[in-house]
Write an enzyme that holds these catalytic residues in place. Structure first.
Site: not given
Length: 253
Positions: A81, A84, A86, A88, A162, A178
């Site tokens: 994707r 930068l 991140t 989850h 998200a 990010c």
């Protein structure tokens, strides 16, 4: 002439490891490539086991830094994707819309703008002012409440967004989310002062998605099975309603 609204299907998969969901997205993308006349827009709603992901532009993390993040109990995945690093994890509503640009013509900038609009409208339901910024995603002041990163290869959109619902914010303290310095993260729960769950937010999200995108979305199908042990073929067939003799991973057998 009345505009024909696209018909999308939506699935809630429960808590799924990132690589399992990534493989499912790849299979759905292949299905859209091979059978665009059959494939329908698909919304994958889920939560992830703790994971740090980096996009294809992120080159700054060394093997040592990766091992440090993994030592916290999270997976670390390099993915396809934009964006930068991140995080989850549980308490975060992750949504992966997968659909062909041959069926629904939306440019990348317009698509991201529409996704942001969905979240901004959803935030209003909680009396939260979500805003855009030069950085992708939706913000509350200087704090990001919803991260976004998409892939538009093979004329098919995948990945998505998200939204922090009742996420444990401590996970974000280990990284620069990010890659944006001097900015923070927040959640619906922090902003409202009460526990806002993913389950509470899902129907509101689907309603706003349908309104903003002008799609008809079929009732959410709950598939909270043990997705981490289910094999990739079975999971793909579950989401596409395909049988083994009809298709395998988006390719005719």
């Amino acid at each position: 002439m009345e505009k024909i609204r696209p018909l999308a299907r939506a699935f809630y998969l429960g808590t799924v490891r990132y690589k399992k969901a990534l493989k499912l997205q790849h299979n759905l993308v292949n299905w859209n490539k091979v059978q665009p006349e059959v494939a329908s827009p698909t919304l994958l709603l889920l939560q992830h086991n703790p994971v740090y992901t980096i996009g294809y532009r992120d080159k700054q993390y060394t093997d040592e830094e990766q091992k440090l993040l993994e030592s916290l109990g999270a997976d670390f995945v390099k993915t396809d994707r934009g964006g930068l690093i991140t995080f989850h994890g549980p308490g975060q509503l992750v949504v992966y819309p997968v659909f062909s640009q041959l069926q629904i013509e939306i440019g990348v900038r317009k698509y991201v703008w529409l996704l942001e609009e969905v979240i901004i409208n959803l935030c209003k339901k909680y009396n939260i002012e979500g805003i855009r910024s030069p950085h992708t995603g939706v913000w509350v002041g200087n704090d990001k409440i919803c991260a976004m990163g998409i892939n538009a290869q093979k004329k098919t959109y995948s990945h998505g967004l998200a939204l922090n619902c009742n996420t444990d914010m401590l996970w974000f303290s280990r990284i620069v989310p990010c890659g944006i310095l001097d900015k923070g993260v927040t959640s619906l729960s922090l902003q409202t002062g009460r526990d806002v769950t993913v389950e509470e937010v899902m129907p509101l999200f689907l309603k706003e998605m349908s309104s903003v995108f002008e799609w008809d979305i079929l009732p959410l199908q709950h598939c909270e099975l043990d997705n981490n042990n289910i094999d990739d073929e079975t999971l793909f067939q579950l989401v596409t309603n395909k049988k083994k003799n009809e298709t395998y991973m988006g390719v005719k057998s």
